[in-house]
Design an enzyme around this catalytic site. Structure first.
Site: not given
Ligand code: NAD
Length: 458
Positions: A220, A292, A300, A364
């Site tokens: 997707r 991906a 945090l 991330y």
């Protein structure tokens, strides 16, 4: 013209009452961007090449081969499709004065969705200070101009390493990419051409003809768009995603007439399984796109170990492990195995969060900044086989991932760039397709943002 549906706000302010209202209230009026379609002309309208060096002259001559209406002098009040400012022999900031005046006088004539492209040389600490200041000055000019242009026009730059000519394969390849609708959502950015490597495609409408490409996370979103774009450009595809996304993955595989491989890329033997699949089905592997990726956002102070570890595992550790297998394999990194051209390509999807950081995204951002570090350090390892590796850093792209962002935050996020709109998965895909092509053979270790010149970071 190939146009994807604009977001609802952009549609509203593009015509009639909405347009008038936005004008009166001073609201953002994002343009409908010109996007790439192989059958469309590269660019409409004359292309003005500014610059007095022999490199500028040679570049202008090369552009005639693309059947462009190339001008060395502008005709006042005549619309221009693009302005190319060639500053390859710059040695003092005072030399800006004359060419920049020519560009300034022509800017009002730049058509909607026009292009401004600079061609210059990178600054470095080894240079004489006056030369370095002149070269780095281009950075300020370009990034400011990108903010001044309107109506979907963009400004981007090509940096040619010393010794690389303005007509080198990847100088022309990068120029073609920036002129075309492939770079619709790329603004205020530079691509560095480090060498003369690469080759022009036999057919510009199918630059990936004969190549075999792997795309991870292809069920997707951006991954599915990458698979479709690479297939349109002529590549044969292996699409990969987790077994839970198997149905969607099969649908994408059908659409691109490729093969599906259900695989969690964090598996210890993921690299070997990718190589075995490509060897068995196609007998070669030319392009790997690491797309991906996952987010598990938390400040945090509230971050649990599971969130941290899973993001690092999928977004960077898996890529490192797979690359090790690719680098060790004859199929990918060897020369002319089963007719392989011996010019492997890896393109990794990073993120502007990995450049500028983002609240709630330490995990991330660590993984995506890690991707950028990995790409820079892997470039020299692929060079002996004529290979390249680059990263693409998307900003705000309209996908399922960003659809989860609360409405008000999302609306602000998508307007905070020079083009005042979110990008499309296709915008990331077109950039990856260019970096995967032979004409980008001289471009390696770059990080190219596809973010509409988002205000975060550079
Ligand atoms: P998405 O969540 O829509 O799609 C990601 C795909 O990756 C999914 O199909 C998922 O099943 C697959 N995937 C996740 N873990 C996997 C694993 N372990 N093995 C195999 N497949 C796995 O996301 P997207 O928005 O299409 O993002 C694609 C890439 O672009 C990601 O790397 C993301 O970080 C990056 N990115 C997205 C944006 C954006 O605005 N959407 C911005 C910057 C970067």
């Amino acid at each position: 013209m190939a146009q994807l549906k604009a977001d609802k706000y952009t549609q509203f302010v593009s015509a009639g009452f909405g347009k008038d209202l936005a004008k009166k209230l001073g609201l953002p009026q994002p343009a409908i961007l010109r996007r790439f379609a192989p059958e469309e002309p590269l660019i409409t309208g004359p292309v003005l090449v500014v610059g007095s060096s022999s490199g500028a002259e040679a570049l202008a001559s090369s552009l005639l081969e693309w059947n462009l209406d190339v001008r060395r002098v502008a005709t006042p009040k005549q619309k221009l499709g693009a302005i190319i400012l060639v500053l390859d022999e710059l040695s003092d900031p005072r030399e800006f004065s004359e060419p920049i005046r020519t560009v300034g006088a022509s800017l009002r004539d730049l058509a909607a969705n026009g292009r401004l492209v600079t061609v210059s040389r990178p600054a470095s600490a080894e240079l004489e200070p006056t030369v370095a200041s002149a070269r780095n000055g281009v950075d300020g000019i370009l990034r400011s101009l990108a903010k001044e242009l309107r109506a979907g026009s963009t400004a981007n730059g090509i940096l040619l390493a010393d010794g690389v000519s303005t007509t080198a394969v990847s100088s022309l390849g990068a120029l073609r990419y920036f002129l075309s609708g492939r770079s619709a959502f790329v603004d205020g950015q530079f691509l560095t051409v480090g060498s003369d490597s690469g080759a022009q495609p036999a057919d510009w409408t199918r630059p990936l003809e004969g190549k075999v490409a792997v795309v991870t996370g292809a069920a997707r979103g951006i991954g599915a768009a990458i698979a479709k774009t690479l297939a349109r450009d002529g590549a044969r595809l292996v699409v990969i995603d987790v077994p839970a996304a198997g149905d969607h993955l099969a649908a994408v595989a059908n659409q691109v007439k490729g093969t599906a491989l259900q695989l969690d890329i964090t598996a210890e033997d993921a690299g070997q399984r990718i190589l075995a699949h490509a060897a068995e089905r196609y007998g070669r592997l030319d392009i790997v796109v690491h797309n991906a990726g996952i987010t598990r956002d938390k400040l945090l102070a509230n971050m649990d170990q599971g969130r941290w570890d899973s993001v690092i595992a999928v977004n960077i550790s898996a890529q490192l492990r797979i690359n090790q297998a690719l680098l060790a394999s004859e199929l990918f990194n060897g020369n002319s195995v089963n007719g392989s051209s011996g010019a492997p390509r890896i393109v990794s999807v990073a993120s502007t969060s990995g450049i500028a950081g983002n609240r709630g995204q330490t995990n991330y951002a660590a993984s995506k900044a890690g991707v950028i570090g990995m790409v820079r350090a892997t470039a020299p390892l692929l060079a002996p086989a004529g290979g390249t590796i680059n990263a693409v850093a998307p900003g705000f792209i309209e996908t399922d991932m960003t659809a989860k962002i609360p409405f008000a935050t999302r609306e602000v996020a998508r307007r905070l760039n020079s083009l005042q709109q979110g990008g499309r998965p296709e915008d990331v895909a077109e950039t990856i397709a260019f970096l995967a092509s032979d004409s980008a053979g001289g471009i390696s270790g770059n990080v190219l943002r596809v973010c509409g010149q988002n205000l975060v970071g550079q």
